[in-house]
Write an enzyme that holds these catalytic residues in place. Structure first.
Site, mmCIF file in Angstrom:
data_model
loop_
_atom_site.group_PDB
_atom_site.id
_atom_site.type_symbol
_atom_site.label_atom_id
_atom_site.label_comp_id
_atom_site.label_asym_id
_atom_site.label_seq_id
_atom_site.Cartn_x
_atom_site.Cartn_y
_atom_site.Cartn_z
ATOM 1 N N ASP A 179 27.672 -16.251 26.680
ATOM 2 C CA ASP A 179 27.488 -15.238 25.643
ATOM 3 C C ASP A 179 28.854 -14.845 25.071
ATOM 4 O O ASP A 179 29.553 -14.013 25.633
ATOM 5 C CB ASP A 179 26.775 -14.032 26.286
ATOM 6 C CG ASP A 179 26.610 -12.867 25.322
ATOM 7 O OD1 ASP A 179 26.879 -13.053 24.121
ATOM 8 O OD2 ASP A 179 26.201 -11.787 25.792
ATOM 9 N N ASN B 37 29.584 -13.317 22.122
ATOM 10 C CA ASN B 37 29.737 -12.072 21.359
ATOM 11 C C ASN B 37 29.184 -10.866 22.106
ATOM 12 O O ASN B 37 29.061 -9.776 21.532
ATOM 13 C CB ASN B 37 29.080 -12.199 19.973
ATOM 14 C CG ASN B 37 27.574 -12.385 20.077
ATOM 15 O OD1 ASN B 37 27.031 -12.492 21.185
ATOM 16 N ND2 ASN B 37 26.906 -12.432 18.943
ATOM 17 N N ASP C 287 26.179 -9.973 23.288
ATOM 18 C CA ASP C 287 24.914 -9.312 22.927
ATOM 19 C C ASP C 287 23.784 -9.633 23.912
ATOM 20 O O ASP C 287 22.623 -9.339 23.642
ATOM 21 C CB ASP C 287 24.493 -9.694 21.495
ATOM 22 C CG ASP C 287 24.172 -11.173 21.384
ATOM 23 O OD1 ASP C 287 24.387 -11.926 22.363
ATOM 24 O OD2 ASP C 287 23.685 -11.592 20.307
ATOM 25 N N ASP D 74 25.477 -18.199 22.998
ATOM 26 C CA ASP D 74 25.762 -18.574 21.617
ATOM 27 C C ASP D 74 26.828 -19.667 21.560
ATOM 28 O O ASP D 74 27.403 -20.040 22.576
ATOM 29 C CB ASP D 74 26.203 -17.344 20.799
ATOM 30 C CG ASP D 74 27.284 -16.557 21.526
ATOM 31 O OD1 ASP D 74 28.246 -17.190 22.009
ATOM 32 O OD2 ASP D 74 27.164 -15.316 21.631
ATOM 33 N N ASP E 231 18.311 -31.514 20.553
ATOM 34 C CA ASP E 231 16.895 -31.628 20.873
ATOM 35 C C ASP E 231 16.134 -31.825 19.566
ATOM 36 O O ASP E 231 16.379 -31.103 18.594
ATOM 37 C CB ASP E 231 16.429 -30.325 21.546
ATOM 38 C CG ASP E 231 15.474 -30.579 22.678
ATOM 39 O OD1 ASP E 231 14.472 -31.267 22.436
ATOM 40 O OD2 ASP E 231 15.724 -30.091 23.796
ATOM 41 N N ASP F 69 11.661 -34.419 22.135
ATOM 42 C CA ASP F 69 10.728 -33.543 22.824
ATOM 43 C C ASP F 69 9.310 -34.118 22.784
ATOM 44 O O ASP F 69 8.839 -34.547 21.720
ATOM 45 C CB ASP F 69 10.750 -32.195 22.078
ATOM 46 C CG ASP F 69 9.989 -31.115 22.786
ATOM 47 O OD1 ASP F 69 10.462 -30.683 23.845
ATOM 48 O OD2 ASP F 69 8.922 -30.706 22.289
ATOM 49 N N GLU G 74 11.634 -37.537 26.149
ATOM 50 C CA GLU G 74 11.029 -36.740 27.213
ATOM 51 C C GLU G 74 9.707 -37.397 27.591
ATOM 52 O O GLU G 74 8.616 -36.917 27.231
ATOM 53 C CB GLU G 74 10.787 -35.293 26.741
ATOM 54 C CG GLU G 74 10.381 -34.398 27.897
ATOM 55 C CD GLU G 74 9.532 -33.195 27.514
ATOM 56 O OE1 GLU G 74 9.240 -32.399 28.403
ATOM 57 O OE2 GLU G 74 9.162 -33.067 26.332
ATOM 58 N N HIS H 152 15.092 -27.503 32.024
ATOM 59 C CA HIS H 152 14.646 -26.143 31.672
ATOM 60 C C HIS H 152 13.137 -25.947 31.857
ATOM 61 O O HIS H 152 12.648 -24.841 31.661
ATOM 62 C CB HIS H 152 15.039 -25.864 30.220
ATOM 63 C CG HIS H 152 14.253 -26.730 29.277
ATOM 64 N ND1 HIS H 152 14.404 -28.103 29.231
ATOM 65 C CD2 HIS H 152 13.284 -26.437 28.372
ATOM 66 C CE1 HIS H 152 13.569 -28.598 28.341
ATOM 67 N NE2 HIS H 152 12.882 -27.607 27.804
ATOM 68 N N ASP H 153 12.404 -27.002 32.151
ATOM 69 C CA ASP H 153 10.957 -26.864 32.355
ATOM 70 C C ASP H 153 10.570 -26.907 33.825
ATOM 71 O O ASP H 153 9.407 -26.671 34.164
ATOM 72 C CB ASP H 153 10.204 -28.020 31.662
ATOM 73 C CG ASP H 153 10.250 -27.925 30.156
ATOM 74 O OD1 ASP H 153 10.300 -26.803 29.628
ATOM 75 O OD2 ASP H 153 10.245 -28.993 29.505
HETATM 76 C C1 GLC Z 1 8.840 -29.958 25.896
HETATM 77 C C2 GLC Z 1 9.934 -28.959 26.188
HETATM 78 C C3 GLC Z 1 9.300 -27.662 26.594
HETATM 79 C C4 GLC Z 1 8.446 -27.172 25.434
HETATM 80 C C5 GLC Z 1 7.439 -28.232 25.000
HETATM 81 C C6 GLC Z 1 6.848 -27.918 23.662
HETATM 82 O O1 GLC Z 1 8.093 -30.259 27.014
HETATM 83 O O2 GLC Z 1 10.777 -29.456 27.174
HETATM 84 O O3 GLC Z 1 10.245 -26.699 26.938
HETATM 85 O O4 GLC Z 1 7.786 -26.016 25.805
HETATM 86 O O5 GLC Z 1 8.033 -29.495 24.855
HETATM 87 O O6 GLC Z 1 7.806 -28.075 22.658
#
Ligand code: GLC
Length: 571
Positions: free
Chosen positions: A22, A24, A26, A30, A99, A196, A275, A335-336
């Site tokens: 972060d 700035n 907030d 960023d 992405d 994605d 993905e 992240h999933d």
């Molecule tokens: C992919 C992303 C996930 C998102 C999904 C819909 O699986 O990794 O985070 O929620 O697509 O875009």
């Protein structure tokens, strides 16, 4: 080094922009923050970054609902700040991939607003519209897949949340608009894209209904409660059958070929990673995606030697069999998923296991992808109140089980905390200062900071501690860089059936390297001299997770400590 491409030799590091740094103050990450941390990333030893979406978004799906494909979310900065970040990354020889969300846009994207406005506007056919829901298809995030739009008195289709309408990829105008966006960032110099959810781009043209006797709430809840292997298998089948007509349909290959052709127009070997774990999306090895993720490696409750062996045996020959040999891509977290440290730990030896998991991804053949925070052992953080939940897939589930199934809110919250992806998206822990040094002390960060930053799970403390996980990652990344065989060498499993340890060679014409990963508490004495590559040879240490005094060992009686990672050159 051999003639491998940069994306084959690089170690990728995924940045989740909202939570990384972060700049700035907030409470939200960023570009200024990310740029300030580039020296950290360089020092860590990674070569390429994958940025989760940084585009303007109403954030129903934390950025995966994009409302402008050629902009920068104002909370992350400006396009100029993005350019500075890209420039500074390249200055440090760090590549950047973005992405690319093809399947759907945000329902606030100008394309959708226009498409929704009437049945005869110029973009009327840019999304998937029907007069009445033609079947019982579901959205995998929020129940029904067909949502009513009063403006058109019609329904639109969405595989994900209703705020994420699916684009109509049969429409050439959609392609053109999206390919323009793709070129926009390539023209700026980005090195490629992570694609994605490509499996969801097309639907079964016959609109065949599913035959699962449950709705989404019941499916999730029953899966959660499934205890026995039979029940778990049954639920797996239900998930598959529920979505099989909305996923993995024909058409994706041609689309990937078109996209690949665009990337190939550019210099500098731009790349695509999908993905998806389907190797078929690599086409002939040269005309679709450069990489797909080896997700089956992470699809397990525990990373065991037998699991790894099975995985490698299954995937590597398929890649080799492509007309132009394919390249593996290994990862254990993103992240999933759940945090690696938490989900593959055993609550007793988590610190040791984290070191083994890192070594696995960094020594197997293939391109490794790391997820921000894993290098300091960040853990899942369980939210305690529904008002904290930012992942709307999670809040939808909470309300669904409370209202539809009468689950007590306390239990519903526990279940939600465990299933929501917020648990692995909390702010990066930079120091032992309040808010983990992510934001100033008095600022409320977008998701709570995991309080375990105060127990040494932060960059600064680990930087100063030679025995920390962070310094372990750095050493391992350096060892990998200094040992090209670990990058380009063939993978030769040494035929062992052990449940405790996983042993393999990486081999080029010039050099052979031995890797031993001891997933057990036992001290081992291994006799590896039967392997022809090791007969009559000596082992010269390259890297060990145990402070070793002896630098050479004999493969006839190789001593490996409890949970040790041992890497040696065969001399
Ligand atoms: C992919 C992303 C996930 C998102 C999904 C819909 O699986 O990794 O985070 O929620 O697509 O875009």
């Amino acid at each position: 080094m051999s003639n491998l491409k940069w994306w084959q030799t690089a170690v990728f590091y995924q940045i989740y922009p909202r939570s990384f740094a972060d700049g700035n103050g907030d409470g939200i990450g960023d570009f200024r923050g990310i740029t300030e941390k580039l020296d950290y990333l360089k020092d860590l030893g990674v070569d390429a970054l994958w940025l989760s979406p940084h585009f303007p978004s109403p954030n129903w799906d934390c950025g995966y609902d994009i409302s402008d494909y050629v902009g920068v979310a104002p909370e992350y900065g400006t396009l100029d700040e993005f350019k500075t970040f890209l420039f500074e990354s390249h200055q440090r020889d760090i590549r950047v991939i973005l992405d690319l969300v093809l399947n759907h846009t945000s329902d606030e994207h100008a394309w959708f607003l226009e498409s929704k406005s009437s049945r005869d506007n110029p973009k009327a056919n840019w999304y998937v519209w029907v007069d009445t829901p033609p079947n019982n298809w579901l959205s995998c995030f929020d129940g029904d897949a067909w949502t009513y739009a009063p403006e058109r008195d019609q329904y639109y289709y969405h595989y994900f949340m209703k705020q994420q309408p699916d684009l109509n990829w049969h429409n050439p105008e959609v392609k053109k608009a999206m390919w323009d966006a793709v070129r926009f960032w390539l023209d700026l110099g980005v090195d490629g894209y992570r694609l994605d959810a490509i499996g969801t781009i097309y639907e079964d043209p016959n609109l065949t209904p599913h035959n699962v006797p449950m709705n989404l709430t019941e499916l999730r809840r029953t899966t959660e409660l499934a205890q026995t292997p039979i029940m778990k298998k049954k639920m797996e089948k239900y998930w598959h059958d529920m979505f099989k007509n909305q996923w993995g349909q024909p058409g994706v290959h041609d689309l990937m070929k078109e996209l690949r052709a665009i990337l190939d127009e550019y210099d500098g070997d731009r790349m695509l990673v999908g993905e998806d774990d389907n190797i078929a999306y690599m086409g002939n090895g040269n005309d679709e995606l450069h990489l797909v993720f080896n997700f089956p490696l992470m699809r397990t409750e525990r990373i065991t030697p037998s699991h790894i062996r099975r995985n490698q045996k299954e995937r590597l020959p398929q890649l080799e069999a492509l007309p132009v040999k394919g390249w593996q891509c290994n990862t254990l977290g993103n992240h999933d998923s759940s945090r690696i440290y938490t989900c593959y730990g055993d609550k007793q030896h988590d610190a040791d296991l984290a070191r083994l998991h890192a070594a696995l991804v960094l020594t197997l053949k293939g391109t490794p992808f790391l997820y921000n925070g894993e290098e300091i052992g960040m853990t899942n953080y369980m939210l305690t109140d529904i008002s904290q939940v930012k992942d709307t897939m999670g809040s939808w589930y909470y309300h669904a089980i409370v209202t539809e199934m009468g689950v007590h809110p306390y239990e519903a919250m526990q279940r939600t905390a465990a299933m929501t992806r917020d648990k692995n998206r909390t702010p990066m822990q930079w120091s032992n200062n309040p808010n983990a040094g992510f934001s100033p002390a008095d600022v409320k960060t977008w998701l709570p900071v995991n309080p375990n930053y105060a127990d040494g799970i932060n960059v600064r403390d680990q930087h100063n501690n030679p025995n920390s996980l962070l310094n372990y990652y750095k050493h391992l990344l350096r060892a990998r860089k200094q040992t090209p065989t670990l990058i380009e060498g063939d993978f030769i499993p040494l035929n062992n059936t052990s449940k405790d340890h996983f042993v393999f060679l990486r081999k080029t014409e010039q050099e052979t390297v031995l890797v031993v990963l001891n997933f057990s508490e036992k001290n081992l004495e291994l006799n590896l001299s039967r392997a022809k590559e090791l007969k009559g040879r000596e082992l010269q240490i390259i890297f060990s997770s145990a402070g070793r005094a002896n630098t050479t060992q004999n493969p006839r009686s190789l001593h490996i400590g409890s949970f040790e990672v041992y890497i040696a050159e065969v001399k």
